[in-house]
Design an enzyme around this catalytic site. Structure first.
Site, PDB file in Angstrom:
ATOM      1  NE  ARG A  30      -3.650  -2.543   2.277  1.00  0.00           N
ATOM      2  CZ  ARG A  30      -3.249  -3.771   2.556  1.00  0.00           C
ATOM      3  NH1 ARG A  30      -1.996  -3.985   2.991  1.00  0.00           N
ATOM      4  NH2 ARG A  30      -4.047  -4.818   2.406  1.00  0.00           N
ATOM      5  CG  ASP A  99       9.510 -12.126   3.040  1.00  0.00           C
ATOM      6  OD1 ASP A  99       9.283 -10.890   3.007  1.00  0.00           O
ATOM      7  OD2 ASP A  99       9.797 -12.725   4.090  1.00  0.00           O
ATOM      8  CG  HIS A 114      -1.105 -12.905   6.020  1.00  0.00           C
ATOM      9  ND1 HIS A 114      -0.897 -11.561   5.850  1.00  0.00           N
ATOM     10  CD2 HIS A 114      -2.098 -13.019   6.937  1.00  0.00           C
ATOM     11  CE1 HIS A 114      -1.750 -10.893   6.626  1.00  0.00           C
ATOM     12  NE2 HIS A 114      -2.476 -11.763   7.307  1.00  0.00           N
ATOM     13  CB  CYS A 141      -0.585 -31.975  -8.651  1.00  0.00           C
ATOM     14  SG  CYS A 141      -0.163 -33.408  -7.661  1.00  0.00           S
TER      15      CYS A 141
HETATM   16  N1  APR Z   1      10.905   1.104   6.716  1.00  0.00           N
HETATM   17  C1  APR Z   1       9.789   1.450   7.426  1.00  0.00           C
HETATM   18  N2  APR Z   1       8.526   1.366   6.913  1.00  0.00           N
HETATM   19  C2  APR Z   1       8.398   0.948   5.630  1.00  0.00           C
HETATM   20  C3  APR Z   1       9.517   0.587   4.835  1.00  0.00           C
HETATM   21  C4  APR Z   1      10.806   0.678   5.426  1.00  0.00           C
HETATM   22  N3  APR Z   1      11.934   0.369   4.744  1.00  0.00           N
HETATM   23  N4  APR Z   1       9.062   0.220   3.596  1.00  0.00           N
HETATM   24  C5  APR Z   1       7.715   0.352   3.625  1.00  0.00           C
HETATM   25  N5  APR Z   1       7.317   0.774   4.841  1.00  0.00           N
HETATM   26  C6  APR Z   1       5.947   0.951   5.330  1.00  0.00           C
HETATM   27  C7  APR Z   1       5.015   1.626   4.339  1.00  0.00           C
HETATM   28  O1  APR Z   1       4.948   3.008   4.594  1.00  0.00           O
HETATM   29  C8  APR Z   1       3.661   0.941   4.640  1.00  0.00           C
HETATM   30  O2  APR Z   1       2.844   1.750   5.480  1.00  0.00           O
HETATM   31  O3  APR Z   1       5.453  -0.366   5.504  1.00  0.00           O
HETATM   32  C9  APR Z   1       4.026  -0.347   5.394  1.00  0.00           C
HETATM   33  C10 APR Z   1       3.598  -1.602   4.669  1.00  0.00           C
HETATM   34  O4  APR Z   1       2.189  -1.621   4.672  1.00  0.00           O
HETATM   35  P1  APR Z   1       1.419  -2.531   3.611  1.00  0.00           P
HETATM   36  O5  APR Z   1       1.994  -2.309   2.261  1.00  0.00           O
HETATM   37  O6  APR Z   1      -0.048  -2.318   3.830  1.00  0.00           O
HETATM   38  O7  APR Z   1       1.807  -4.027   4.025  1.00  0.00           O
HETATM   39  P2  APR Z   1       1.238  -4.856   5.248  1.00  0.00           P
HETATM   40  O8  APR Z   1       0.865  -3.995   6.386  1.00  0.00           O
HETATM   41  O9  APR Z   1       2.234  -5.937   5.504  1.00  0.00           O
HETATM   42  O10 APR Z   1      -0.089  -5.507   4.605  1.00  0.00           O
HETATM   43  C11 APR Z   1      -0.759  -6.464   5.385  1.00  0.00           C
HETATM   44  O11 APR Z   1      -2.242  -6.990   3.572  1.00  0.00           O
HETATM   45  O12 APR Z   1      -2.852  -7.534   1.430  1.00  0.00           O
HETATM   46  C12 APR Z   1      -2.480  -8.032   2.637  1.00  0.00           C
HETATM   47  O13 APR Z   1      -1.537 -10.157   2.769  1.00  0.00           O
HETATM   48  C13 APR Z   1      -1.214  -8.824   2.547  1.00  0.00           C
HETATM   49  O14 APR Z   1       0.245  -9.352   4.406  1.00  0.00           O
HETATM   50  C14 APR Z   1      -0.348  -8.279   3.672  1.00  0.00           C
HETATM   51  C15 APR Z   1      -1.344  -7.519   4.513  1.00  0.00           C
END
Ligand code: APR
Length: 239
Positions: A30, A99, A114, A141
């Site tokens: 996001r 990952d 997840h 498969c």
């Molecule tokens: N350091 C600090 N913050 C970071 C960095 C970094 N290097 N890179 C990205 N971010 C922050 C971004 O600003 C963002 O707010 O990490 C956050 C990641 O948020 P998302 O992209 O929403 O990911 P996540 O919270 O893991 O999403 C949760 O949503 O779609 C599902 O299964 C998917 O596991 C995922 C879940």
């Protein structure tokens, strides 16, 4: 304050999101610039409906993600967390990431909420395969079932053992640190609240603000997780 709390806490639990792995080269979901879901509806791509009704597009999306995954590896921050577990500085990691980088870096006490994109399994007979199979164009498969990633799709239940482990750890936490998550999805975003309700201090380290910041005892924005962990680790090396 985080350094002081980290030294004092007898039970520190970490919750990581996609922001933990962007410094490894993997996109998050996001972030304004290159989030994986930007302009897309994850419910139409990464869901059981997509798997059952649009299997070609579904497999293409995940084959692309597996290609990206195999080009990346854990970064220093993953190794610092694994070292902190060995030194009893932290107790466990609850991760939303698929990952497998915490495992690869040596962390042991992990709840993979997840699932795991390093593994595929047959939709029919459940036999497991390494996700490299997608790179060799192997999508079926021998029993004719579709090979799908062992990740939790939208519309699926989370693994019970991972949920129970995460809930137990959140209840036991004295210090709960969120690393790189927008805290957009449930139930992952409930664990910081469970920890808080059970008396833990809550710290959120995330470049952008989150909707949960007001629950936190400390937030660190606009700093990369890798840098923050390296600075904290230096403080521990002084001991
Ligand atoms: N350091 C600090 N913050 C970071 C960095 C970094 N290097 N890179 C990205 N971010 C922050 C971004 O600003 C963002 O707010 O990490 C956050 C990641 O948020 P998302 O992209 O929403 O990911 P996540 O919270 O893991 O999403 C949760 O949503 O779609 C599902 O299964 C998917 O596991 C995922 C879940």
């Amino acid at each position: 304050m985080l350094e002081k709390w980290l030294k004092e806490s007898k039970y520190t639990v970490i919750l990581t999101g996609a922001g933990m792995s962007t410094e490894s080269g993997l996109p998050d979901f996001r972030s304004a610039n290159n989030g994986l879901w930007n302009g897309k509806d994850p419910g139409k791509i990464a869901s059981t409906d997509a798997l059952n009704q649009n299997v070609k597009e579904f497999i293409e999306f995940y084959r692309h993600r597996v290609i990206g995954l195999k080009e990346c590896k854990p970064h220093k921050g993953h190794y610092i967390l694994a070292d902190w577990e060995k030194r009893d500085i932290i107790k466990s990691i609850i991760t939303q990431n698929v990952d497998g980088f915490h495992k690869l870096a040596g962390s042991k006490n992990i709840s993979e909420l997840h699932g795991d994109l390093q593994t595929l399994h047959c939709q029919k007979c459940k036999k497991e395969f390494p996700s490299e199979e997608y790179l060799h164009g192997h999508f079926q498969c021998s029993c004719a079932g579709v090979l799908r990633p062992s990740v939790v799709l939208f519309g699926e239940m989370l693994p019970e053992h991972a949920l129970n482990f995460a809930a137990d750890e959140s209840e036991r936490a004295e210090l709960f640190i969120v690393l790189g998550s927008s805290l957009s999805v449930t139930p992952a975003n409930q664990f910081p609240l469970i920890a808080k309700q059970n008396g833990a201090k809550l710290v959120i380290i995330n470049i952008e603000p989150t909707d949960f910041d007001f629950h936190a005892d400390e937030v660190i924005h606009n700093r990369k997780i890798g840098e923050v962990l390296e600075d904290l680790d230096r403080a521990f090396k002084l001991y």
